[in-house]
Design a protein around this motif. Structure first.
Motif, mmCIF file in Angstrom:
data_model
loop_
_atom_site.group_PDB
_atom_site.id
_atom_site.type_symbol
_atom_site.label_atom_id
_atom_site.label_comp_id
_atom_site.label_asym_id
_atom_site.label_seq_id
_atom_site.Cartn_x
_atom_site.Cartn_y
_atom_site.Cartn_z
ATOM 1 N N LEU A 71 -5.544 4.173 15.448
ATOM 2 C CA LEU A 71 -4.426 4.509 14.419
ATOM 3 C C LEU A 71 -3.745 3.190 14.066
ATOM 4 O O LEU A 71 -3.682 2.322 14.712
ATOM 5 C CB LEU A 71 -3.334 5.184 15.513
ATOM 6 N N VAL A 72 -3.477 3.253 12.608
ATOM 7 C CA VAL A 72 -2.758 2.281 11.952
ATOM 8 C C VAL A 72 -1.340 2.665 12.126
ATOM 9 O O VAL A 72 -0.915 3.686 11.525
ATOM 10 C CB VAL A 72 -3.349 1.890 10.697
ATOM 11 N N GLN A 73 -0.470 1.865 12.826
ATOM 12 C CA GLN A 73 0.769 2.247 12.804
ATOM 13 C C GLN A 73 1.738 1.128 12.474
ATOM 14 O O GLN A 73 1.327 -0.274 13.130
ATOM 15 C CB GLN A 73 1.397 2.712 14.528
ATOM 16 N N ASP A 74 2.683 0.866 11.888
ATOM 17 C CA ASP A 74 3.819 -0.044 12.006
ATOM 18 C C ASP A 74 5.060 0.394 12.351
ATOM 19 O O ASP A 74 5.729 1.233 11.782
ATOM 20 C CB ASP A 74 3.985 -0.378 10.326
ATOM 21 N N GLU A 75 5.555 -0.343 13.490
ATOM 22 C CA GLU A 75 6.815 0.326 14.002
ATOM 23 C C GLU A 75 7.050 1.619 14.197
ATOM 24 O O GLU A 75 7.993 2.241 13.837
ATOM 25 C CB GLU A 75 8.003 -0.352 13.087
ATOM 26 N N LYS B 147 0.424 5.011 9.505
ATOM 27 C CA LYS B 147 0.130 4.626 8.353
ATOM 28 C C LYS B 147 -1.167 5.068 7.773
ATOM 29 O O LYS B 147 -1.604 5.211 6.757
ATOM 30 C CB LYS B 147 0.493 3.059 8.275
ATOM 31 N N GLY B 148 -1.945 5.049 8.812
ATOM 32 C CA GLY B 148 -3.481 5.615 8.369
ATOM 33 C C GLY B 148 -4.137 5.575 9.747
ATOM 34 O O GLY B 148 -3.709 5.302 10.774
ATOM 35 N N ILE B 149 -5.450 5.877 9.590
ATOM 36 C CA ILE B 149 -6.548 5.564 10.522
ATOM 37 C C ILE B 149 -7.695 4.567 10.280
ATOM 38 O O ILE B 149 -8.104 4.884 8.953
ATOM 39 C CB ILE B 149 -7.331 6.823 10.824
ATOM 40 N N VAL B 150 -7.989 3.992 11.129
ATOM 41 C CA VAL B 150 -9.396 3.089 10.657
ATOM 42 C C VAL B 150 -10.580 3.379 11.745
ATOM 43 O O VAL B 150 -10.158 3.600 12.842
ATOM 44 C CB VAL B 150 -8.837 1.510 10.545
ATOM 45 N N GLU C 128 -6.110 -2.331 3.629
ATOM 46 C CA GLU C 128 -7.214 -2.103 2.574
ATOM 47 C C GLU C 128 -8.240 -1.230 2.917
ATOM 48 O O GLU C 128 -8.957 -0.830 1.822
ATOM 49 C CB GLU C 128 -7.411 -3.667 1.955
ATOM 50 N N ILE C 129 -8.783 -1.258 4.218
ATOM 51 C CA ILE C 129 -9.914 -0.263 4.387
ATOM 52 C C ILE C 129 -9.655 0.940 5.004
ATOM 53 O O ILE C 129 -10.522 1.907 5.402
ATOM 54 C CB ILE C 129 -10.756 -1.035 5.153
ATOM 55 N N MET C 130 -8.432 1.203 5.490
ATOM 56 C CA MET C 130 -7.914 2.390 6.290
ATOM 57 C C MET C 130 -7.880 3.457 5.525
ATOM 58 O O MET C 130 -7.923 3.549 4.252
ATOM 59 C CB MET C 130 -6.713 2.229 7.053
ATOM 60 N N THR C 131 -8.034 4.851 6.064
ATOM 61 C CA THR C 131 -7.960 5.949 5.300
ATOM 62 C C THR C 131 -6.350 6.073 5.433
ATOM 63 O O THR C 131 -5.734 6.397 6.390
ATOM 64 C CB THR C 131 -8.524 7.163 5.957
ATOM 65 N N PRO C 132 -5.692 5.905 4.186
ATOM 66 C CA PRO C 132 -4.095 6.038 4.151
ATOM 67 C C PRO C 132 -3.566 7.521 4.838
ATOM 68 O O PRO C 132 -4.421 8.395 4.659
ATOM 69 C CB PRO C 132 -3.594 5.836 2.995
ATOM 70 N N ARG C 133 -2.371 7.474 5.285
ATOM 71 C CA ARG C 133 -1.912 8.653 5.765
ATOM 72 C C ARG C 133 -2.098 10.016 4.733
ATOM 73 O O ARG C 133 -2.065 10.900 5.240
ATOM 74 C CB ARG C 133 -0.355 8.309 6.077
ATOM 75 N N VAL D 245 -10.483 12.302 10.512
ATOM 76 C CA VAL D 245 -9.257 13.176 10.490
ATOM 77 C C VAL D 245 -8.651 12.950 11.872
ATOM 78 O O VAL D 245 -9.227 13.152 12.923
ATOM 79 C CB VAL D 245 -9.528 14.621 10.100
ATOM 80 N N PRO D 246 -6.979 13.106 11.818
ATOM 81 C CA PRO D 246 -6.485 13.142 12.904
ATOM 82 C C PRO D 246 -6.466 14.606 13.593
ATOM 83 O O PRO D 246 -6.306 15.517 12.613
ATOM 84 C CB PRO D 246 -5.096 12.804 12.448
ATOM 85 N N VAL D 247 -6.432 14.901 14.837
ATOM 86 C CA VAL D 247 -6.339 16.102 15.342
ATOM 87 C C VAL D 247 -5.042 15.920 15.992
ATOM 88 O O VAL D 247 -4.478 15.433 16.917
ATOM 89 C CB VAL D 247 -7.485 16.484 16.546
#
Ligand SMILES: [Zn+2]
Length: 371
Positions: A279-283, A287-290, A310-315, A342-344
């Protein structure tokens, strides 16, 4: 060959033209204007050969469009959704949202195409008799059109998948055996056999000095891959039938910041912790998943200067699914939307993540086990 243009809308269906279509339009017009019409009508001035050649080509594509529209209209009448029809180098293709649910449905949907081409051929044939007396060029156009439509009808009736005749064959076997997978397998094998035959004839022609053999090889190769793909799709769907998102997802995942360098992601997480999805998370904000697959899209020498962001699938591109979402629907949406994961969701919580490779691995496993 990824570019296509929208040219209009007929009965609610978007009509598109693929860039490859222009190649065939030029080839067709050129072969008509440089050999077919000059051989038969040597008295015409050259510009007339070209003009009539172009007109004939355009009418052929109108015929192909009507053929595809007939499939689409029957599909719509049976409750399917048809998004668009695209004309490309090898004819037309209608984007029908789902595979038919019943053999009878597929039988009529497939059969109507060749029947339509045959009907256009017969009408053009009759019309050519009247037109010949009135105008030689018009008569020539219409009788050529008659011939091409009859050829189209016959070719499409060949009983190999993905041709219409192959779909008709599949629907009959499906109806008799009740087994869509088996039916597709047989129709696909016949289609592959036919494709090899075309390639074989094409090679013989090339060896005999005729360059048009390349065309047959190309068509054969295209039909072969479409036949294989058609079977794979059905097989994948049957393997994923009844499999829910909760069985496919990865539950162990870490959160990483979007400002992390890809190099650090690889070193600190992928290699050391053997994890593949993050999971890509800021605070605390998602933000997305990579996934590992996203990393592979960047060349190794760029890893030290590329950020995860730059490479993640954005939210906003993530399509959340729920725990009981259907496996084949998820794979379908990953493929059509060209995303990797995809997030479940379990309510507001991210319960797991599904990467495309998770699904493909699952399919492979089931196949290996002979399920
Ligand atoms: Zn067709």
């Amino acid at each position: 060959m990824k570019y296509s243009w929208r040219v209009g809308r007929i009965v609610g269906i978007e009509i598109r033209i693929d860039s490859s279509w222009f190649v065939i339009l030029i080839l067709f017009t050129w072969s008509l204007a440089s050999s077919y019409f000059p051989e038969r009508f040597p008295d015409w001035p050259p510009f007339q050969h070209w003009l009539i050649g172009l007109m004939t080509s355009l009418l052929i594509f109108a015929s192909v469009l009507i053929h595809e529209l007939s499939h689409s209209i029957v599909a719509i009448a049976q409750g399917e959704k048809v998004k668009s029809i695209t004309l490309f180098i090898l004819g037309g293709v209608a984007q029908i949202s789902e595979e038919p649910k019943q053999p009878v449905q597929e039988f009529f949907m497939a059969l109507v195409g060749p029947l339509t081409s045959f009907a256009i051929g017969v009408v053009a044939f009759v019309l050519s008799f009247f037109l010949k007396g009135m105008s030689e060029p018009l008569g020539a156009v219409v009788s050529y059109l008659a011939m091409i439509n009859i050829i189209l009808a016959v070719f499409n009736l060949l009983p190999g998948f993905p041709m219409d005749g192959g779909r008709v064959l599949r629907s009959i076997i499906w109806k008799v055996t009740g087994d869509l997978r088996k039916a597709t397998q047989i129709a696909s094998r016949v289609g592959q056999g036919f494709a090899f035959f075309l390639i074989f004839v094409g090679i013989l022609q090339i060896l005999g000095g005729s360059l048009s053999g390349f065309w047959l090889v190309f068509v054969g190769w295209f039909l072969h891959s479409a036949a294989v793909r058609g079977y794979q799709q059905v097989m994948v769907e049957s393997l994923l039938k009844g499999v829910s998102a909760s069985e496919l997802m990865t539950k162990d995942f870490h959160a990483v910041p979007s400002t992390l360098l890809v190099q650090d992601l690889v070193d600190a997480y992928i290699l050391r912790q053997k994890e593949r999805v993050f999971l890509v998370q800021d605070e605390g904000v998602l933000k997305g998943i990579v996934c590992l697959e996203d990393v592979k899209t960047v060349p190794r020498e760029k890893w030290a200067e590329t950020f995860v962001a730059e490479i993640m699938t954005p939210r906003d591109k993530l399509e959340a699914v729920s725990l009981d979402s259907d496996g084949s629907a998820i794979l379908n949406s990953l493929t059509t939307k060209e995303i990797h994961q995809v997030p479940v969701m379990d309510g507001d919580r991210v319960a797991g993540i599904i990467c495309r490779t998770d699904i493909l691995r699952f399919i492979q496993l089931r196949k290996d086990l002979g399920a």
